[in-house]
Motif scaffolding. Structure first.
Motif, PDB file in Angstrom:
ATOM      1  N   TYR A   1      -9.656   9.668  -0.078  1.00 16.93           N
ATOM      2  CA  TYR A   1     -10.668   8.690  -0.489  1.00 16.93           C
ATOM      3  C   TYR A   1     -10.102   7.281  -0.497  1.00 16.93           C
ATOM      4  CZ  TYR A   1     -14.094  12.189  -2.006  1.00 16.93           C
ATOM      5  OH  TYR A   1     -15.014  13.188  -2.050  1.00 16.93           O
ATOM      6  N   THR A   2      -8.900   7.143  -1.041  1.00 16.25           N
ATOM      7  CA  THR A   2      -8.344   5.804  -1.174  1.00 16.25           C
ATOM      8  C   THR A   2      -8.042   5.190   0.188  1.00 16.25           C
ATOM      9  OG1 THR A   2      -7.451   6.293  -3.334  1.00 16.25           O
ATOM     10  CG2 THR A   2      -6.466   4.457  -2.161  1.00 16.25           C
TER      11      THR A   2
ATOM     12  N   VAL B   1     -12.094   1.495   5.715  1.00 20.50           N
ATOM     13  CA  VAL B   1     -13.459   1.023   5.964  1.00 20.50           C
ATOM     14  C   VAL B   1     -13.483  -0.505   6.016  1.00 20.50           C
ATOM     15  CG1 VAL B   1     -15.637   0.682   4.738  1.00 20.50           C
ATOM     16  CG2 VAL B   1     -14.800   2.971   5.157  1.00 20.50           C
ATOM     17  N   CYS B   2     -12.802  -1.107   5.042  1.00 22.40           N
ATOM     18  CA  CYS B   2     -12.734  -2.562   4.966  1.00 22.40           C
ATOM     19  C   CYS B   2     -12.080  -3.155   6.215  1.00 22.40           C
ATOM     20  CB  CYS B   2     -11.924  -2.945   3.740  1.00 22.40           C
ATOM     21  SG  CYS B   2     -12.737  -4.046   2.637  1.00 22.40           S
ATOM     22  N   THR B   3     -10.948  -2.595   6.624  1.00 20.59           N
ATOM     23  CA  THR B   3     -10.209  -3.194   7.739  1.00 20.59           C
ATOM     24  C   THR B   3     -10.828  -2.848   9.090  1.00 20.59           C
ATOM     25  OG1 THR B   3      -8.640  -1.405   7.371  1.00 20.59           O
ATOM     26  CG2 THR B   3      -7.949  -3.588   6.742  1.00 20.59           C
TER      27      THR B   3
ATOM     28  N   LEU C   1      -9.467   5.958   2.912  1.00 18.00           N
ATOM     29  CA  LEU C   1     -10.749   5.703   3.569  1.00 18.00           C
ATOM     30  C   LEU C   1     -11.351   4.374   3.125  1.00 18.00           C
ATOM     31  CD1 LEU C   1     -12.659   9.104   3.820  1.00 18.00           C
ATOM     32  CD2 LEU C   1     -11.697   7.710   5.656  1.00 18.00           C
ATOM     33  N   THR C   2     -11.271   4.083   1.820  1.00 18.74           N
ATOM     34  CA  THR C   2     -11.881   2.828   1.369  1.00 18.74           C
ATOM     35  C   THR C   2     -11.174   1.609   1.974  1.00 18.74           C
ATOM     36  OG1 THR C   2     -10.582   2.932  -0.644  1.00 18.74           O
ATOM     37  CG2 THR C   2     -12.859   3.625  -0.809  1.00 18.74           C
ATOM     38  N   VAL C   3      -9.831   1.628   2.014  1.00 15.69           N
ATOM     39  CA  VAL C   3      -9.167   0.453   2.600  1.00 15.69           C
ATOM     40  C   VAL C   3      -9.389   0.415   4.116  1.00 15.69           C
ATOM     41  CG1 VAL C   3      -7.470  -0.030   0.819  1.00 15.69           C
ATOM     42  CG2 VAL C   3      -6.911   1.613   2.598  1.00 15.69           C
TER      43      VAL C   3
ATOM     44  N   LEU D   1      -3.161  -3.813  10.057  1.00 17.14           N
ATOM     45  CA  LEU D   1      -3.510  -3.201   8.779  1.00 17.14           C
ATOM     46  C   LEU D   1      -4.008  -1.764   8.968  1.00 17.14           C
ATOM     47  CD1 LEU D   1      -5.277  -6.022   6.722  1.00 17.14           C
ATOM     48  CD2 LEU D   1      -2.951  -5.185   6.512  1.00 17.14           C
TER      49      LEU D   1
ATOM     50  N   TYR E   1       0.827  -1.199   0.000  1.00 18.80           N
ATOM     51  CA  TYR E   1       0.000   0.000   0.000  1.00 18.80           C
ATOM     52  C   TYR E   1       0.863   1.252   0.000  1.00 18.80           C
ATOM     53  CZ  TYR E   1      -3.495   3.443   1.078  1.00 18.80           C
ATOM     54  OH  TYR E   1      -4.303   4.537   1.000  1.00 18.80           O
TER      55      TYR E   1
ATOM     56  N   PHE F   1     -16.099  -6.032  13.629  1.00 21.67           N
ATOM     57  CA  PHE F   1     -17.054  -7.141  13.546  1.00 21.67           C
ATOM     58  C   PHE F   1     -16.383  -8.499  13.424  1.00 21.67           C
ATOM     59  CE2 PHE F   1     -19.205  -3.458  11.523  1.00 21.67           C
ATOM     60  CZ  PHE F   1     -20.176  -3.259  12.495  1.00 21.67           C
ATOM     61  N   GLY F   2     -15.105  -8.522  13.110  1.00 16.68           N
ATOM     62  CA  GLY F   2     -14.416  -9.783  12.864  1.00 16.68           C
ATOM     63  C   GLY F   2     -14.161 -10.567  14.143  1.00 16.68           C
TER      64      GLY F   2
ATOM     65  N   PHE G   1      -4.438  -8.915  13.446  1.00 14.43           N
ATOM     66  CA  PHE G   1      -4.153  -8.798  12.021  1.00 14.43           C
ATOM     67  C   PHE G   1      -4.774  -7.518  11.458  1.00 14.43           C
ATOM     68  CE2 PHE G   1      -5.878  -9.790   7.734  1.00 14.43           C
ATOM     69  CZ  PHE G   1      -4.684  -9.905   7.051  1.00 14.43           C
TER      70      PHE G   1
ATOM     71  N   ALA H   1     -14.003  -2.537   9.579  1.00 15.90           N
ATOM     72  CA  ALA H   1     -15.111  -3.490   9.678  1.00 15.90           C
ATOM     73  C   ALA H   1     -14.588  -4.844  10.151  1.00 15.90           C
ATOM     74  CB  ALA H   1     -15.809  -3.637   8.328  1.00 15.90           C
ATOM     75  N   LEU H   2     -13.447  -5.252   9.612  1.00 15.48           N
ATOM     76  CA  LEU H   2     -12.857  -6.530  10.000  1.00 15.48           C
ATOM     77  C   LEU H   2     -12.441  -6.506  11.475  1.00 15.48           C
ATOM     78  CD1 LEU H   2     -12.337  -9.106   8.403  1.00 15.48           C
ATOM     79  CD2 LEU H   2     -10.003  -8.348   8.024  1.00 15.48           C
TER      80      LEU H   2
END
Lengths: 412, 307
Positions: free
Chosen positions: B239-240, B246-248, B242-244, B266, B196, B254-255, B262, B250-251
């Motif tokens: 923006y970029t 948001v994914c991590t 933020l998108t990655v 990230l 990244y 909620f993961g 891990f 959430a992980l």
């Protein structure tokens, strides 16, 4: 032109969404998963004392190394090989078709001996340099052996002294073959013939290559186990991943409106394509692989963000929508190309020089970035062209550009 | 609108980074890392409960002893079952009293069981794998420098690599300072962060390159140009990341417990990667550029006086 473009656009959008909704789940779950995500076969091997060799710490460590080699030669992704207590070894294998056969191969002592007619052992497995399975011209499967320099000399002596007599090749005390020696063999090479399947020949070669176990081991337990990450954690993380991707899709829509929708469509196509290629390659997915996928999704989104930001910039400088789109693509492409190629270079290096989890990461990232060059650039480009040509959008805000910053002329 | 002079304040950014990294390195040498059972080995407890138990309940019980990220596997016929009688737990090395507590806790919460195995188990990740990972990574860095030098210039390549070393060090520092557990997936997290970081840096460098070509004359204000390039790409940078994130995030939120460290790595890494492209890589590039300009000027001067 207008209607044709609109038609193409609508078909593409409906098709991608349809395919995605229908196929993404079955496709994702049909990809083989590793031990961490899916679990596999849990085997416990135990060292057994024999009159020839007693079990000790050093011997067990060597057994671990040899079993590691054997497991790796089977081509399984990220197995677990772990010492347990004094004389046991845990081997966990992801999704093996025939666990019993795998265990049999793993636990074989694989002591190779060459004996003369009097039953004296002249050579053993440690004199080997390499062993490979082969098929000869008659279609017979055999294992070709290559001796070490020392072994080659011993073998030459053995064959020279036994011309006209038979020598025997034994594995774990059982005779594999007993050929008659016609002439001395000095090339340092030999073959083991015998009627066996190619798979058996492969396994035998694998055993001989990895060397004999220093002590006898027996399998004392075999069972199926769940994922090492825990089924609970896996279920939760699956849910979390869905939320994460959903949020990214929503993000793009909020930020970029109509082009955002196009980017989302490309992203869906990208995910399907990546899963499909992984499936075709028969890859095994593990957590590091998923890390690679997350990163590649980030980069796919980044490519679209780059394109749209350039596009907005060009619009603000007073260009028409179509012209702004063209030059936006051109400028963004140089950036996307350089940043993605750097990533691809790194992935290729990690794939060829890395092991285990590093390879798993490299393959999804590398593939992902290559595929996303197609979806996030080419596919987005066509979809956007059709969108503009179909002339359905008149409000620049739907392109994510505030109308104040665009001159009236540019929109028309 | 007048923008804040980012590259002009490079001393502040270098200072912040140095502070974290120096604190981290001191911590690495004094307290080290909290290595997980993949690296250290631990204790394996294999139990057969009288009645099937839920894996979630097993983990909740383990959590009371701060062992929620233990490796808990059920066994039985289907590998995706969430409840079973057979439960295999691998934890970090436990003392006699700790183990007794855990065993008692499991009995109180989940019912009685038979102990099938209770033994020390070894590491599953050898030093070979780690060393191999290091070499592969170093080799990839060299090739990245080579590629960036070819497409841009050497100074850009050097600055990009320094930024990713910075990011790696920050993540290692944070893990040493917080004593969060490092397991095999950490290696993958670091590789992801590196990927990244380079990608993000190159986007800004690409803008600088473009601006240099189109709008720069010899002797111009390089700081102004770098700042402009940063601001032109700022929306994209935000923006970029933020998108990655948001994914991590959430992980992380909620993961499951076993992927928390891990996703934490990230989150730190992505944030740091986005930060370093702007606040580390770009000022570094200017520093390198100014240094080589000065050397060139000196050289010119020397040749002139020599004549």
């Amino acid at each position: 032109m207008k209607r044709e473009s609109f038609f193409k656009l609508a078909v593409a959008i409906v098709a991608v969404i349809g395919l995605f909704v229908y196929f993404v789940k079955p496709l994702a779950f049909s990809i083989r998963q590793g031990l961490d995500l899916q679990g596999g076969t849990h085997v416990v091997l135990e060292g057994v004392d024999t009159p020839q060799a007693k079990v000790n710490d050093d011997a067990m460590n060597r057994v671990v190394k040899i079993i590691e080699n054997r497991v790796n030669a089977m081509g399984l992704t990220e197995p677990v090989i772990q010492r347990e207590g004094q004389r046991r070894i845990i081997v966990e294998l992801p999704g093996v078709k025939d666990p019993n056969k795998a265990i049999e191969v793993l636990g074989k002592t694989a002591m190779l001996e060459f004996r003369d007619e009097d039953g004296k052992t002249v050579l053993n497995g440690s004199d080997l340099k390499d062993a490979r399975e082969e098929t000869d011209q008659q279609g017979q499967n055999l294992v070709s052996l290559e001796f070490s320099p020392d072994g080659a000399k011993k073998f030459a002596d053995l064959t020279e002294e036994n011309v006209g007599r038979t020598i025997s090749i034994l594995l774990d005390g059982k005779v594999l073959t007993a050929p008659r020696v016609n002439e001395p063999i000095t090339g340092g090479k030999a073959v083991i013939t015998g009627n066996r399947s190619l798979e058996d020949a492969h396994n035998l070669a694998l055993l001989l290559r990895s060397g004999a176990l220093p002590v006898k081991v027996k399998s004392i337990e075999t069972r199926t186990v769940g994922p090492t990450l825990g089924q609970d954690s896996k279920d939760k993380s699956e849910f979390a991943f869905t939320i994460g991707i959903g949020a990214v899709v929503l993000f793009m829509l909020l930020f970029y409106r109509a082009p955002g929708l196009i980017a989302d469509i490309s992203l869906m196509a990208y995910v399907l394509l990546l899963l499909f290629v992984l499936k075709m390659l028969d890859a095994t997915l593990t957590l590091p692989g998923i890390a690679g996928i997350i990163l590649s999704i980030g980069m796919a989104v980044d490519a679209n963000v780059l394109i749209f930001e350039h596009f907005k910039e060009e619009m603000r400088s007073g260009k028409t929508v179509r012209w702004a789109m063209d030059s936006g693509f051109k400028r963004a492409f140089v950036t996307i190309f350089d940043s993605n190629l750097t990533t691809i270079i790194a992935s290729v290096v990690l794939f060829f020089f890395g092991t285990g989890p590093i390879r798993g990461f490299a393959i999804t990232l590398g593939l992902g970035v290559i595929l996303s060059m197609f979806t996030a650039v080419t596919m987005t480009k066509y979809l956007l062209k059709w969108l503009i040509a179909s002339n359905i959008i008149h409000n620049p805000r739907l392109f994510g550009v505030s109308s104040a910053s665009v001159s009236e002329k540019a929109v028309k | 609108m007048k923008h804040f002079d980012i590259v002009g304040h490079s001393k502040i950014w270098y200072g912040i980074s140095s502070l974290i990294i120096i604190a981290g390195i001191i911590c690495m040498f004094t307290r080290g890392f909290n290595l997980g059972i993949d690296f250290t080995g631990g204790t394996l407890i294999d139990l057969k409960f009288d009645k099937a138990v839920n894996i979630n309940d097993v983990r909740t019980t383990m959590d009371q002893y701060n062992l929620a990220n233990s490796q808990i596997q059920l066994s039985g016929k289907a590998s995706n079952a969430t409840s079973s009688q057979d439960v295999m737990i691998r934890t970090k090395d436990l003392s006699q009293s700790e183990r007794e507590n855990v065993m008692k806790g499991l009995k109180d919460k989940l019912g009685s069981y038979k102990v099938l195995r209770e033994e020390k188990v070894g590491a599953t990740i050898g030093s070979e794998l780690v060393i191999n990972a290091l070499w592969a990574t170093l080799l990839s860095w060299l090739l990245i420098i080579a590629y960036v030098s070819y497409r841009f210039e050497f100074k850009f390549g050097l600055a990009a690599i320094m930024a990713l070393i910075h990011d790696t060090l920050v993540v290692l520092s944070v893990f040493s300072l917080t004593q969060k557990s490092i397991d095999s997936s950490f290696i993958a997290a670091i590789l992801t962060i590196i990927g990244y970081s380079v990608n993000d840096t190159i986007v800004i460098f690409d803008r600088i390159r473009e601006n240099l070509k189109l709008h720069f004359k010899r002797g111009g204000d390089i700081n102004e140009l770098a700042n402009r390039s940063i601001y032109q790409t700022l929306t994209r940078s935000i923006y970029t990341v933020l998108t990655v994130l948001v994914c991590t995030v959430a992980l992380y939120v909620f993961g499951g417990d076993t992927t928390k460290d891990f996703s934490f790595a990230l989150i730190i890494g992505f944030t740091c990667g986005a930060y370093s492209s702007i606040f580390t890589a770009t000022p570094l590039w200017i520093t390198f550029r100014n240094y080589s300009e000065k050397k060139h000027a000196q050289k010119r001067l020397n040749t002139k006086t020599a004549k």
